[in-house]
Design a protein around this motif. Structure first.
Motif, PDB file in Angstrom:
ATOM      1  N   LEU A 280      -2.703 197.728  14.500  1.00  0.00           N
ATOM      2  CA  LEU A 280      -1.625 197.709  15.169  1.00  0.00           C
ATOM      3  C   LEU A 280      -2.207 198.480  16.923  1.00  0.00           C
ATOM      4  CD1 LEU A 280       1.252 198.921  13.913  1.00  0.00           C
ATOM      5  CD2 LEU A 280       0.991 197.066  14.843  1.00  0.00           C
ATOM      6  N   ARG A 281      -3.862 198.736  16.550  1.00  0.00           N
ATOM      7  CA  ARG A 281      -4.792 199.236  17.974  1.00  0.00           C
ATOM      8  C   ARG A 281      -5.556 198.731  18.363  1.00  0.00           C
ATOM      9  NH1 ARG A 281      -9.424 202.738  16.247  1.00  0.00           N
ATOM     10  NH2 ARG A 281     -10.763 200.138  15.929  1.00  0.00           N
ATOM     11  N   ALA A 282      -5.895 197.463  17.246  1.00  0.00           N
ATOM     12  CA  ALA A 282      -6.142 195.792  18.277  1.00  0.00           C
ATOM     13  C   ALA A 282      -5.365 194.995  19.087  1.00  0.00           C
ATOM     14  CB  ALA A 282      -6.859 195.097  16.647  1.00  0.00           C
ATOM     15  N   ASP A 283      -3.977 195.118  18.795  1.00  0.00           N
ATOM     16  CA  ASP A 283      -2.537 194.170  19.022  1.00  0.00           C
ATOM     17  C   ASP A 283      -2.449 195.219  20.858  1.00  0.00           C
ATOM     18  OD1 ASP A 283      -2.308 192.571  17.173  1.00  0.00           O
ATOM     19  OD2 ASP A 283      -1.504 194.064  15.990  1.00  0.00           O
ATOM     20  N   ALA A 284      -2.424 196.634  20.151  1.00  0.00           N
ATOM     21  CA  ALA A 284      -2.511 197.423  22.001  1.00  0.00           C
ATOM     22  C   ALA A 284      -3.479 196.970  22.668  1.00  0.00           C
ATOM     23  CB  ALA A 284      -2.484 198.504  21.168  1.00  0.00           C
ATOM     24  N   LEU A 285      -4.760 197.168  22.590  1.00  0.00           N
ATOM     25  CA  LEU A 285      -5.880 196.660  23.345  1.00  0.00           C
ATOM     26  C   LEU A 285      -6.135 195.624  23.282  1.00  0.00           C
ATOM     27  CD1 LEU A 285      -8.373 199.634  22.112  1.00  0.00           C
ATOM     28  CD2 LEU A 285      -6.834 199.334  23.831  1.00  0.00           C
ATOM     29  N   GLY A 286      -4.751 194.332  23.284  1.00  0.00           N
ATOM     30  CA  GLY A 286      -5.035 192.934  23.877  1.00  0.00           C
ATOM     31  C   GLY A 286      -4.868 192.513  25.148  1.00  0.00           C
ATOM     32  N   GLU A 287      -5.019 191.133  25.394  1.00  0.00           N
ATOM     33  CA  GLU A 287      -5.116 190.695  26.898  1.00  0.00           C
ATOM     34  C   GLU A 287      -3.115 191.071  27.282  1.00  0.00           C
ATOM     35  OE1 GLU A 287      -6.159 187.071  26.964  1.00  0.00           O
ATOM     36  OE2 GLU A 287      -8.572 187.843  26.707  1.00  0.00           O
ATOM     37  N   HIS A 288      -2.551 190.924  26.138  1.00  0.00           N
ATOM     38  CA  HIS A 288      -0.933 190.981  27.096  1.00  0.00           C
ATOM     39  C   HIS A 288      -0.411 192.191  26.730  1.00  0.00           C
ATOM     40  CE1 HIS A 288      -1.768 186.562  26.981  1.00  0.00           C
ATOM     41  NE2 HIS A 288      -1.667 186.704  25.848  1.00  0.00           N
ATOM     42  N   PRO A 289       0.561 192.615  28.300  1.00  0.00           N
ATOM     43  CA  PRO A 289       0.986 194.042  28.089  1.00  0.00           C
ATOM     44  C   PRO A 289       2.176 193.710  27.185  1.00  0.00           C
ATOM     45  CG  PRO A 289       0.544 193.086  30.454  1.00  0.00           C
ATOM     46  CD  PRO A 289      -0.040 192.164  29.341  1.00  0.00           C
ATOM     47  N   LYS A 290       2.874 193.471  27.042  1.00  0.00           N
ATOM     48  CA  LYS A 290       4.370 192.982  26.248  1.00  0.00           C
ATOM     49  C   LYS A 290       3.971 192.571  24.833  1.00  0.00           C
ATOM     50  CE  LYS A 290       6.929 192.828  29.093  1.00  0.00           C
ATOM     51  NZ  LYS A 290       8.025 194.256  29.661  1.00  0.00           N
ATOM     52  N   ALA A 291       3.065 192.558  24.641  1.00  0.00           N
ATOM     53  CA  ALA A 291       2.305 192.325  23.209  1.00  0.00           C
ATOM     54  C   ALA A 291       2.046 194.007  23.118  1.00  0.00           C
ATOM     55  CB  ALA A 291       1.282 191.648  22.861  1.00  0.00           C
ATOM     56  N   ALA A 292       1.503 194.478  23.426  1.00  0.00           N
ATOM     57  CA  ALA A 292       0.600 196.027  23.597  1.00  0.00           C
ATOM     58  C   ALA A 292       2.162 196.774  23.320  1.00  0.00           C
ATOM     59  CB  ALA A 292       0.108 196.574  24.381  1.00  0.00           C
ATOM     60  N   GLU A 293       3.118 196.494  24.195  1.00  0.00           N
ATOM     61  CA  GLU A 293       4.435 197.353  24.283  1.00  0.00           C
ATOM     62  C   GLU A 293       4.675 196.863  22.852  1.00  0.00           C
ATOM     63  OE1 GLU A 293       8.083 197.638  26.453  1.00  0.00           O
ATOM     64  OE2 GLU A 293       7.172 196.205  27.234  1.00  0.00           O
ATOM     65  N   LYS A 294       5.463 196.190  22.470  1.00  0.00           N
ATOM     66  CA  LYS A 294       5.275 196.039  20.790  1.00  0.00           C
ATOM     67  C   LYS A 294       4.252 197.015  19.691  1.00  0.00           C
ATOM     68  CE  LYS A 294       7.558 192.599  19.685  1.00  0.00           C
ATOM     69  NZ  LYS A 294       8.900 192.972  19.246  1.00  0.00           N
ATOM     70  N   ALA A 295       3.182 196.470  20.093  1.00  0.00           N
ATOM     71  CA  ALA A 295       2.350 197.695  18.462  1.00  0.00           C
ATOM     72  C   ALA A 295       2.163 198.423  19.392  1.00  0.00           C
ATOM     73  CB  ALA A 295       1.134 197.229  19.297  1.00  0.00           C
TER      74      ALA A 295
END
Length: 295
Positions: free
Chosen positions: A98-113
Motif C-alpha cells: 500500500l505504500r507504493a499505492d500511496a506514493l502514486g500519481e493520483h491523490p484519491k488513490a493515495a487516500e484509499k491506500a
C-alpha cells in the motif's frame, strides 16, 4: 416418554443444533476464503470485508493473494482483513504494497491506500513515514500526517521506536528536500515520541541527527527533554554544546540556568559562550523579578 428420556432428547437436539451452526459457519468461512482468493474483484471485496469482521488465520493465504490484485479496492479490503487477524508479518507485507499505492500519481488513490494503512496501524508506521517524506502532494502529506499521529497514539513501544528510527533515517539524509520533510515530520511527531527521540536521536552516532533532534524537540516544545539535552553542555563536541544551549534557551529550562551561566563564562569556545549567554538571558526573562511577592 419419561422425563429422563425427554431431557436426553433435548440435550442431543441442542448438540445437533450447535454442530449444525458450526458446520454452517465453517462452510461460510470456506466460501468467503475461496472468494477472497479469486481473481474477481466483485467477489474479492465483499469476501475480504466479511473476513475483516470475522477474522481467521486460515484466510491469510487468500488475503495475501488479494494483496497482489491489480485492483486497489481489493488490495485495501484485503489489507483491512489482514489487519483484523493481527498477523504482524502479513501486515508488514500489506503495508509495503500500500505504500507504493500511496506514493502514486493520483491523490484519491493515495487516500484509499492510506485507509488500508490506517487499519494496519502501528506496524505500518515506518511505511507511513516514508510516504510522509516522499509525497509531493500537499493533500497527501496532510492525510498521512494525520494517519501517523493516529497510529502513534495506539502503537506499541516497539512500533514507536521503529517509527522514530524511520524519522531519524530521514534526518540523516543529505538531500536537502528530504531533510526538510524529515525535520518537519520530526517536529510534528516529537511530542508523541519524545522518549524515543531522547533514547535514539540524542544518542545517535551522526552529529547532524543529534543536533536536529535537539532542535526539533525545542521547536516542538518538548520541555521534558530538557534534562537529557542539558547533559550535552559538557560534551566534548563544541557544536553539540552550543546547540544544547540554544535548545535549552528555547525550551526555557530553568533547571539548566546554573550550567548555562557556567558555560557562558568558562566554556573555551566563543560560539558556545555566546549561545549559553543568550540562552541564560532568555530563561532569566521568564523568571519573576527579584523581590516580587507571591500572591
Amino acid at each position: 416418554m419419561s422425563q429422563s428420556a425427554a431431557s436426553t432428547t433435548a440435550t442431543w437436539v441442542a448438540i445437533a443444533l450447535v454442530a449444525g451452526a458450526a458446520l454452517l459457519g465453517c462452510d461460510r468461512n470456506a466460501r468467503y476464503i475461496r472468494d477472497a482468493a479469486s481473481n474477481d474483484p466483485a467477489r474479492q471485496v465483499p469476501a475480504a470485508e466479511w473476513l475483516a469482521l470475522h477474522p481467521t488465520p486460515s484466510a491469510l493465504d487468500a488475503l495475501q493473494m488479494g494483496m497482489q490484485s491489480t485492483h486497489l479496492d481489493v488490495r485495501v479490503a484485503s489489507a483491512r482483513a489482514i489487519a483484523a487477524t493481527g498477523d504482524t508479518r502479513a501486515m508488514l507485507d500489506a503495508s509495503r504494497i500500500l505504500r507504493a499505492d500511496a506514493l502514486g500519481e493520483h491523490p484519491k488513490a493515495a487516500e484509499k491506500a492510506l485507509e488500508g494503512m490506517r487499519a494496519i496501524g502501528g506496524p505500518a508506521l515506518p511505511d507511513l513515514i516514508t510516504v510522509a517524506l516522499l509525497a509531493t502532494e500537499g493533500y497527501v502529506r496532510a492525510l498521512v500526517r494525520g494517519t501517523i499521529a493516529e497510529a502513534l497514539v495506539s502503537a506499541s513501544p516497539a512500533e514507536r521506536r521503529a517509527a522514530t528510527v524511520s524519522l531519524l533515517d530521514g534526518v540523516a539524509e543529505s538531500d536537502a528536500d528530504l531533510y526538510r520533510a524529515a525535520y518537519g515530520a520530526l517536529v510534528a511527531f516529537a511530542p508523541l515520541v519524545q522518549d524515543e527521540l531522547v533514547d535514539l536521536g540524542l544518542a545517535h552516532q551522526n552529529r547532524r541527527v543529534q543536533i536536529s533532534t535537539m532542535m526539533g524537540m525545542a521547536d516542538a516544545a518538548c520541555v521534558g527533554a530538557g534534562p537529557a539535552i542539558a547533559r550535552f553542555l559538557v560534551s566534548a563536541d563544541a557544536v553539540l554544546r552550543a546547540e544544547a544551549a540554544r535548545s535549552l534557551g528555547a525550551l526555557g529550562v530553568t533547571a539548566a540556568l546554573p550550567e548555562l551561566q557556567r558555560a557562558a563564562t568558562s566554556d573555551p569556545v566563543l560560539d558556545v559562550r555566546k549561545a549559553a549567554r543568550a540562552a541564560a538571558a532568555a530563561i532569566r526573562a521568564l523568571l519573576p523579578p527579584d523581590g516580587d511577592s507571591q500572591p
